[in-house]
Motif scaffolding. Structure first.
Motif, PDB file in Angstrom:
ATOM      1  N   MET A  98       0.834  -1.194   0.000  1.00 21.99           N
ATOM      2  CA  MET A  98       0.000   0.000   0.000  1.00 21.99           C
ATOM      3  C   MET A  98       0.869   1.244   0.000  1.00 21.99           C
ATOM      4  SD  MET A  98      -2.972  -1.123   2.725  1.00 21.99           S
ATOM      5  CE  MET A  98      -3.904   0.413   2.526  1.00 21.99           C
ATOM      6  N   VAL A  99       0.546   2.177  -0.891  1.00 24.75           N
ATOM      7  CA  VAL A  99       1.239   3.461  -0.973  1.00 24.75           C
ATOM      8  C   VAL A  99       0.240   4.548  -0.580  1.00 24.75           C
ATOM      9  CG1 VAL A  99       2.507   5.055  -2.447  1.00 24.75           C
ATOM     10  CG2 VAL A  99       2.670   2.585  -2.849  1.00 24.75           C
ATOM     11  N   PHE A 100       0.684   5.441   0.297  1.00 24.06           N
ATOM     12  CA  PHE A 100      -0.198   6.495   0.796  1.00 24.06           C
ATOM     13  C   PHE A 100       0.249   7.861   0.282  1.00 24.06           C
ATOM     14  CE2 PHE A 100      -0.787   2.996   3.691  1.00 24.06           C
ATOM     15  CZ  PHE A 100      -2.140   3.027   3.980  1.00 24.06           C
ATOM     16  N   VAL A 101      -0.736   8.648  -0.153  1.00 18.20           N
ATOM     17  CA  VAL A 101      -0.525  10.001  -0.661  1.00 18.20           C
ATOM     18  C   VAL A 101      -1.677  10.852  -0.138  1.00 18.20           C
ATOM     19  CG1 VAL A 101       0.644   9.226  -2.772  1.00 18.20           C
ATOM     20  CG2 VAL A 101      -1.850   9.474  -2.758  1.00 18.20           C
ATOM     21  N   ASP A 102      -1.687  12.137  -0.494  1.00 22.50           N
ATOM     22  CA  ASP A 102      -2.914  12.893  -0.307  1.00 22.50           C
ATOM     23  C   ASP A 102      -3.505  13.218  -1.667  1.00 22.50           C
ATOM     24  OD1 ASP A 102      -1.533  15.144  -1.261  1.00 22.50           O
ATOM     25  OD2 ASP A 102      -1.582  16.218   0.639  1.00 22.50           O
ATOM     26  N   ILE A 103      -4.794  13.529  -1.674  1.00 19.88           N
ATOM     27  CA  ILE A 103      -5.504  13.843  -2.907  1.00 19.88           C
ATOM     28  C   ILE A 103      -6.525  14.935  -2.589  1.00 19.88           C
ATOM     29  CG2 ILE A 103      -7.285  12.079  -2.549  1.00 19.88           C
ATOM     30  CD1 ILE A 103      -7.259  11.584  -5.579  1.00 19.88           C
ATOM     31  N   SER A 104      -6.773  15.799  -3.533  1.00 18.03           N
ATOM     32  CA  SER A 104      -7.738  16.879  -3.324  1.00 18.03           C
ATOM     33  C   SER A 104      -9.070  16.319  -2.841  1.00 18.03           C
ATOM     34  CB  SER A 104      -7.942  17.647  -4.626  1.00 18.03           C
ATOM     35  OG  SER A 104      -9.024  18.553  -4.501  1.00 18.03           O
ATOM     36  N   SER A 105      -9.631  16.940  -1.817  1.00 19.06           N
ATOM     37  CA  SER A 105     -10.916  16.478  -1.296  1.00 19.06           C
ATOM     38  C   SER A 105     -12.049  16.691  -2.296  1.00 19.06           C
ATOM     39  CB  SER A 105     -11.244  17.191   0.020  1.00 19.06           C
ATOM     40  OG  SER A 105     -11.333  18.597  -0.177  1.00 19.06           O
ATOM     41  N   ASP A 106     -11.776  17.431  -3.362  1.00 17.98           N
ATOM     42  CA  ASP A 106     -12.781  17.582  -4.416  1.00 17.98           C
ATOM     43  C   ASP A 106     -13.111  16.248  -5.070  1.00 17.98           C
ATOM     44  OD1 ASP A 106     -13.087  20.281  -4.035  1.00 17.98           O
ATOM     45  OD2 ASP A 106     -11.783  20.878  -5.697  1.00 17.98           O
ATOM     46  N   ILE A 107     -12.251  15.243  -4.897  1.00 17.83           N
ATOM     47  CA  ILE A 107     -12.537  13.919  -5.453  1.00 17.83           C
ATOM     48  C   ILE A 107     -13.854  13.387  -4.886  1.00 17.83           C
ATOM     49  CG2 ILE A 107     -11.309  12.579  -3.687  1.00 17.83           C
ATOM     50  CD1 ILE A 107     -11.198  11.826  -7.452  1.00 17.83           C
ATOM     51  N   LEU A 108     -14.222  13.845  -3.678  1.00 21.89           N
ATOM     52  CA  LEU A 108     -15.444  13.373  -3.020  1.00 21.89           C
ATOM     53  C   LEU A 108     -16.584  14.383  -3.103  1.00 21.89           C
ATOM     54  CD1 LEU A 108     -13.792  11.773   0.141  1.00 21.89           C
ATOM     55  CD2 LEU A 108     -14.740  10.570  -1.840  1.00 21.89           C
ATOM     56  N   ARG A 109     -16.348  15.464  -3.833  1.00 23.93           N
ATOM     57  CA  ARG A 109     -17.405  16.477  -3.981  1.00 23.93           C
ATOM     58  C   ARG A 109     -18.668  15.826  -4.529  1.00 23.93           C
ATOM     59  NH1 ARG A 109     -19.133  18.797  -8.285  1.00 23.93           N
ATOM     60  NH2 ARG A 109     -17.368  18.010  -9.515  1.00 23.93           N
ATOM     61  N   GLY A 110     -19.776  16.186  -3.943  1.00 22.87           N
ATOM     62  CA  GLY A 110     -21.047  15.612  -4.370  1.00 22.87           C
ATOM     63  C   GLY A 110     -21.516  14.451  -3.522  1.00 22.87           C
TER      64      GLY A 110
END
Length: 244
Positions: A98-110
């Motif tokens: 498993m590789v961990f990063v961060d991602i824009s929370s806009d991925i969950l928008r909606g």
């Protein structure tokens, strides 16, 4: 690590949340890959089963649940489905991590407002023919992915509803494939941090990194209700009829 064999052994082991030796994990991996003729075919079949037998969504444990629990719950998001995929691969003798990063929370928008600019994200690296191949294309089930991409196309948005507009849920085991973490330049603010490889989510959140969404006591108490009453109904609405 002194040899290829050492590397392979490390990425076949269990961890606190990757219960590789669980009967449920073993039986799941054996069942879905029974007709595979190679490790690559086995990995692809496991990928597809994780994608569609465990629908995109959240459970009360948030990221802090064993892979076998995700399998039983039949719902998961990037971190828990990465744990399940990794565990099933390891149970089948295929090294994975498993590789961990961060991602824009806009991925969950909606479907979910996290209240933060970014969220932690996990994808899986699979060792096939001595090459580490990256993927998170198992994260979102086929129906949800189709409806979410349709909504993004109508809006002209890059990410939202759990997917990237140029992402894919197809993975053939030969090249990288992402449904969420597709850092292809369409969105310059998609990610800011690569935390790296960790044994599982617990190991990640015990590290000295700064995090966006580490579970607190309050979040642990409230999230089960939030997931059941708000997040999953919003996801199911997108899956069944379009945007929430």
């Amino acid at each position: 690590m002194n040899s290829v064999e050492d590397v392979h052994e490390v990425y076949l082991q269990r961890s606190e949340l990757l219960d590789v030796d669980s009967r449920l994990i073993r039986e799941f991996a054996q069942r879905v890959a029974v007709n595979a003729k190679s490790d690559r075919e086995k990995a692809v079949l496991i990928h597809d089963a994780v994608r569609d037998e465990v629908t995109f969504g959240f459970t009360g444990g948030f990221y802090d649940e064993k892979a076998s629990e995700t399998l039983k719950n039949r719902r998961g998001f990037c971190i828990t489905k990465a744990a399940l995929f990794t565990s099933a691969l390891r149970s089948s003798g295929i090294p994975a991590r498993m590789v961990f990063v961060d991602i824009s929370s806009d991925i969950l928008r909606g479907v979910l407002n996290t209240g933060t600019q970014y969220v932690e994200h996990a994808y899986t690296e699979v060792l096939l023919d001595e090459m580490w191949i990256k993927t998170d294309s198992y994260t979102v089930d086929q129906l949800m992915f189709t409806k979410a991409q349709q909504a993004l196309q109508e809006e002209g948005s890059v990410i939202g509803y759990g997917v990237h507009r140029s992402g894919t849920i197809r993975w053939d085991g030969t090249k990288d494939a992402f449904s969420q973490f597709l850092d292809n330049g369409e969105m310059t603010t998609l990610t800011t941090t690569r935390y790296g490889v960790f044994a599982d989510a617990r190991a990640l959140y015990r590290s000295d990194n700064k995090f966006w969404n580490k579970k607190t006591l309050v979040l642990a108490l409230l999230f089960p209700f939030f997931a059941r009453l708000s997040i999953n109904p919003a996801i199911d609405k997108v899956r069944s009829a379009g945007r929430a």
